[in-house]
Design an enzyme around this catalytic site. Structure first.
Site, short mmCIF file in Angstrom:
data_model
loop_
_atom_site.label_atom_id
_atom_site.label_comp_id
_atom_site.label_asym_id
_atom_site.label_seq_id
_atom_site.Cartn_x
_atom_site.Cartn_y
_atom_site.Cartn_z
N THR A 121 0.86 -1.19 0.00
CA THR A 121 0.00 0.00 0.00
C THR A 121 0.90 1.24 0.00
OG1 THR A 121 -1.65 -1.23 1.23
CG2 THR A 121 -1.85 1.17 1.24
N GLU A 154 -3.48 -4.76 -2.75
CA GLU A 154 -4.04 -5.99 -2.16
C GLU A 154 -5.19 -5.62 -1.21
OE1 GLU A 154 -3.41 -9.35 -2.67
OE2 GLU A 154 -5.20 -9.33 -1.41
N LYS A 210 -6.81 1.95 -3.31
CA LYS A 210 -6.48 1.17 -2.10
C LYS A 210 -6.74 1.99 -0.84
CE LYS A 210 -4.98 -1.66 0.82
NZ LYS A 210 -5.78 -2.81 1.21
N PHE A 255 -19.24 -4.19 8.23
CA PHE A 255 -18.42 -3.10 8.77
C PHE A 255 -19.23 -2.02 9.48
CE2 PHE A 255 -13.94 -3.74 8.06
CZ PHE A 255 -14.01 -4.94 7.39
N TYR A 257 -20.33 -2.91 12.74
CA TYR A 257 -20.40 -3.46 14.10
C TYR A 257 -19.72 -2.49 15.05
CZ TYR A 257 -22.07 -7.84 12.24
OH TYR A 257 -22.84 -8.79 11.62
N ALA A 258 -20.48 -2.02 16.04
CA ALA A 258 -19.88 -1.11 17.03
C ALA A 258 -18.90 -1.89 17.90
CB ALA A 258 -20.98 -0.51 17.89
N GLY A 259 -17.89 -1.22 18.42
CA GLY A 259 -16.92 -1.92 19.26
C GLY A 259 -15.97 -0.95 19.93
N CYS A 266 -3.27 -1.81 9.29
CA CYS A 266 -3.62 -1.06 8.06
C CYS A 266 -4.54 0.13 8.24
CB CYS A 266 -4.14 -2.03 7.02
SG CYS A 266 -2.79 -3.07 6.45
N1 NAI Z 1 -1.48 -7.13 6.46
C1 NAI Z 1 -2.52 -6.98 5.67
O1 NAI Z 1 -3.61 -7.51 5.96
C2 NAI Z 1 -2.43 -6.22 4.41
C3 NAI Z 1 -1.32 -5.45 4.12
N2 NAI Z 1 -1.29 -4.70 2.96
C4 NAI Z 1 -0.10 -3.92 2.61
O2 NAI Z 1 0.88 -4.84 2.10
C5 NAI Z 1 2.20 -4.45 2.50
C6 NAI Z 1 2.85 -5.58 3.27
O3 NAI Z 1 2.13 -5.78 4.46
P1 NAI Z 1 2.36 -7.06 5.40
O4 NAI Z 1 2.45 -8.28 4.56
O5 NAI Z 1 1.35 -6.97 6.48
O6 NAI Z 1 3.81 -6.70 5.98
P2 NAI Z 1 4.70 -7.54 7.02
O7 NAI Z 1 5.35 -6.54 7.88
O8 NAI Z 1 3.91 -8.65 7.61
O9 NAI Z 1 5.80 -8.22 6.07
C7 NAI Z 1 6.72 -7.51 5.30
C8 NAI Z 1 7.91 -8.42 5.01
O10 NAI Z 1 8.77 -7.75 4.08
C9 NAI Z 1 10.12 -8.09 4.44
N3 NAI Z 1 11.06 -7.14 3.81
C10 NAI Z 1 11.35 -5.86 4.18
N4 NAI Z 1 12.28 -5.35 3.35
C11 NAI Z 1 12.58 -6.30 2.44
C12 NAI Z 1 13.45 -6.37 1.32
N5 NAI Z 1 14.22 -5.34 0.97
N6 NAI Z 1 13.51 -7.51 0.60
C13 NAI Z 1 12.73 -8.58 0.95
N7 NAI Z 1 11.88 -8.57 1.99
C14 NAI Z 1 11.80 -7.44 2.73
C15 NAI Z 1 10.11 -8.05 5.96
O11 NAI Z 1 11.23 -8.72 6.49
C16 NAI Z 1 8.76 -8.74 6.25
O12 NAI Z 1 8.92 -10.14 6.38
C17 NAI Z 1 2.00 -3.15 3.30
O13 NAI Z 1 2.15 -2.07 2.43
C18 NAI Z 1 0.58 -3.23 3.79
O14 NAI Z 1 0.00 -1.97 4.00
C19 NAI Z 1 -2.32 -4.72 2.05
C20 NAI Z 1 -3.43 -5.47 2.29
C21 NAI Z 1 -3.58 -6.29 3.48
O1 UGA Z 2 -5.12 -2.98 3.82
C1 UGA Z 2 -5.22 -3.87 4.63
O2 UGA Z 2 -4.31 -4.29 5.33
C2 UGA Z 2 -6.52 -4.54 4.90
O3 UGA Z 2 -7.17 -3.80 5.98
C3 UGA Z 2 -8.42 -4.34 6.40
O4 UGA Z 2 -8.25 -5.68 6.87
P1 UGA Z 2 -7.74 -6.03 8.36
O5 UGA Z 2 -7.11 -4.83 8.97
O6 UGA Z 2 -6.96 -7.28 8.24
O7 UGA Z 2 -9.05 -6.40 9.20
P2 UGA Z 2 -10.57 -5.90 9.21
O8 UGA Z 2 -11.45 -7.08 9.21
O9 UGA Z 2 -10.83 -4.86 8.21
O10 UGA Z 2 -10.67 -5.25 10.68
C4 UGA Z 2 -9.95 -4.08 11.00
C5 UGA Z 2 -10.39 -3.58 12.36
O11 UGA Z 2 -11.72 -3.06 12.29
C6 UGA Z 2 -12.51 -3.60 13.36
N1 UGA Z 2 -13.92 -3.69 12.90
C7 UGA Z 2 -14.22 -4.29 11.73
C8 UGA Z 2 -15.53 -4.35 11.29
C9 UGA Z 2 -16.56 -3.76 12.07
O12 UGA Z 2 -17.78 -3.76 11.73
N2 UGA Z 2 -16.23 -3.16 13.24
C10 UGA Z 2 -14.92 -3.11 13.68
O13 UGA Z 2 -14.66 -2.52 14.77
C11 UGA Z 2 -11.89 -4.96 13.66
O14 UGA Z 2 -12.19 -5.37 14.96
C12 UGA Z 2 -10.41 -4.65 13.47
O15 UGA Z 2 -9.86 -4.12 14.65
C13 UGA Z 2 -9.38 -4.38 5.19
O16 UGA Z 2 -10.61 -4.99 5.59
C14 UGA Z 2 -8.77 -5.17 4.04
O17 UGA Z 2 -9.64 -5.13 2.90
C15 UGA Z 2 -7.42 -4.54 3.68
O18 UGA Z 2 -6.79 -5.25 2.64
#
Ligand code: NAI
Ligand code: UGA
Length: 447
Positions: A121, A154, A210, A255, A257-259, A266
């Site tokens: 992102t 993603e 995104k 999305f 749900y109060a909490g 993210c």
């Molecule tokens: N976690 C999620 O649910 C989501 C995350 N994103 C986005 O995707 C991106 C990645 O997020 P996560 O997978 O959660 O990150 P993460 O922090 O879990 O993993 C990132 C990985 O990249 C590695 N890394 C860092 N520099 C590197 C390099 N130069 N070469 C190879 N590997 C390297 C790190 O060691 C780490 O294992 C972020 O921009 C995030 O905002 C998008 C959608 C969902």
């Molecule tokens: O960019 C990202 O990393 C991702 O961020 C969120 O995913 P994520 O953070 O894994 O989890 P969510 O299910 O979105 O929940 C986020 C937070 O919102 C809270 N939430 C969610 C839904 C709701 O109704 N109320 C509420 O308080 C959850 O408890 C949690 O703390 C988005 O849902 C994904 O589409 C996106 O790819």
């Protein structure tokens, strides 16, 4: 197709496992040597339902490999995904150092043309910046290889990452100049079974899509939390209001749900990053500012309820806490509302007995041997000797509770429910004092 992925976190690793599962051959690279060693043994460094099984089967089928060697990874394929972190910088803007470090590695080790696909992102204009950096590095070395950089954000959620990846609602491809769409059809064909999932646009629009998606979802959550706080003061029930508004298909049930606030790696970071992006473009994003401040206040909500119940006399009390992860089905505690509560309770002189089905090792990593924290082996053990119970994460197995045991073990018989998993009337019948988020008991005003 052969594919290289930089980064083996939630996004990179899940994407790698799913691409391998549908038949591609994937080489993953990470700078974290321990993580790569673990992955080579088929062990997932993160808890994500279904992920480890995919890792094991695709490793043994030879469709998945892990390395720390950039020569090997960059040389492996013409198609390279970037899925490294973009954490918040000190001022809230996205820290792009990891993404640009990968760009430089790609430039250094490429010996043929490449398509670089950015999944991290990233601020609007990043694909173009990566392109410029790779090209400038190549031309400094007197090489012209033809590199195209594409944005492919993603949308997976933690806790259902494999499912989301396997069944995406849409696949955004942000591509400038010559549109090499066939390549993306080939990569993503197995995920587009029933209808076309690819939405093609320019890279800047893809990057903003995104942020807009995450900010829209966070806005829904802050909106319903605002209504919940109002419902408490007006003697209304937010669960009824949720059903009432969710039935309007223009609003929908998801999305709202109060909490006790949204957490995770993210929403908090992306709301802040888009505010910085807007500021740099000379625009004040009033709505985003409000979404963030409502959430910060909401993360204090449980502590405020506790403080009010005990007339600020919390010192020396013990609280059982159910749930530490920022949402169910993950061990991730980044920006989790639990952290705000734990730190507020400790600052007020209270102790915590916590249980989470998956995040105990993460809590141990973050807090070590904190004197105010006891990590219990079960939700029942967490109750022993506690004055009150606080529920922060709505894990499924918290929903079925032995109220007799809760009544017997809690010194003060009080439950603070941050996710509305119980019915207020039921707890009152069980002779427990119950605080929800926005649910007045039979029209009683809570606040
Ligand atoms: N976690 C999620 O649910 C989501 C995350 N994103 C986005 O995707 C991106 C990645 O997020 P996560 O997978 O959660 O990150 P993460 O922090 O879990 O993993 C990132 C990985 O990249 C590695 N890394 C860092 N520099 C590197 C390099 N130069 N070469 C190879 N590997 C390297 C790190 O060691 C780490 O294992 C972020 O921009 C995030 O905002 C998008 C959608 C969902
Ligand atoms: O960019 C990202 O990393 C991702 O961020 C969120 O995913 P994520 O953070 O894994 O989890 P969510 O299910 O979105 O929940 C986020 C937070 O919102 C809270 N939430 C969610 C839904 C709701 O109704 N109320 C509420 O308080 C959850 O408890 C949690 O703390 C988005 O849902 C994904 O589409 C996106 O790819």
């Amino acid at each position: 197709m052969k594919i290289t992925i930089f980064g083996t976190g939630y996004v990179g690793l899940t994407q790698a496992a799913c691409l391998a599962e549908v038949g591609h051959t994937v080489c993953c690279i990470d700078i974290d040597e321990r993580r790569i060693a673990q992955l080579n043994q088929g062990l997932s460094p993160i808890y994500e339902p279904g992920l480890e099984a995919l890792l094991l089967s695709n490793l043994s089928a030879g469709r998945l490999s892990f390395t720390t060697d950039a020569t090997e990874a960059v040389g492996f394929s013409k198609v390279i995904f970037i899925a490294v972190g973009t954490p918040p910088d000190e001022d809230g803007s996205a820290d792009m150092q990891y993404v640009f470090a990968v760009a430089h590695t790609i430039a250094e080790y490429s010996r043929e043309s490449k398509v670089v696909i950015n999944k991290s992102t990233s601020p609007v204009g990043t694909a173009q910046r990566i392109q410029a950096r790779i090209q400038s590095a190549l031309s400094k070395q007197g090489r012209d290889l033809g590199v195209q950089v594409v944005s492919n954000p993603e949308f997976l959620k933690e806790g259902s990452a494999v499912d989301d990846c396997m069944r995406p609602e849409r696949i955004i491809i942000g591509i400038d100049g010559e549109q090499n769409i066939e390549l993306f059809r080939e990569i993503y064909k197995p995920f587009s079974r029933n209808h076309e999932k690819l939405i093609v646009m320019d890279s800047r629009s893809a990057e903003l899509t995104k942020y807009a998606a995450n900010c829209m979802l966070a806005t829904k959550i802050s909106f319903i939390n605002e209504m919940a706080n109002l419902a408490e003061r007006l003697g209304a029930d937010i669960e009824m209001v949720r059903k009432g508004i969710g039935s309007d298909s223009r609003i929908g049930y998801d999305f709202i749900y109060a909490g006790c606030g949204y957490g995770g790696s993210c929403f908090p970071k992306d709301i802040q990053a888009l505010q910085r992006i807007a500021g740099e473009a000379g625009y004040q994003p009033l709505l985003l500012e409000a979404v963030e401040s409502v959430n910060q206040r909401q993360k204090q909500k449980l502590f405020d309820n506790i403080r009010r119940h005990y007339n600020d006399d919390i010192s020396g009390k013990t609280f059982a806490v159910w749930g530490l992860s920022f949402k169910p089905n993950t061990d991730d505690m980044r920006e989790a509302p639990s952290r705000v509560l734990l730190e507020s309770l400790w600052a007020a002189g209270a102790r915590v007995r916590a249980f989470d089905p998956e995040a105990m090792h993460e809590a141990r990593r973050i807090y070590g041997e904190h004197p105010g924290l006891y990590l219990a082996d079960s939700k029942e053990e967490a109750l022993e000797g506690a004055h009150a119970l606080v529920i922060i994460t709505e894990w499924l197995n918290f929903r079925v509770a032995d109220f007799g045991l809760i009544r017997q073990r809690l010194v003060n018989r009080v439950v603070f429910d941050g996710r509305n998993i119980f019915e207020p009337e039921q707890l009152v019948r069980e002779d427990l004092t119950y605080y929800s988020i926005g649910r007045a008991v039979s029209g009683m005003v809570q606040a």
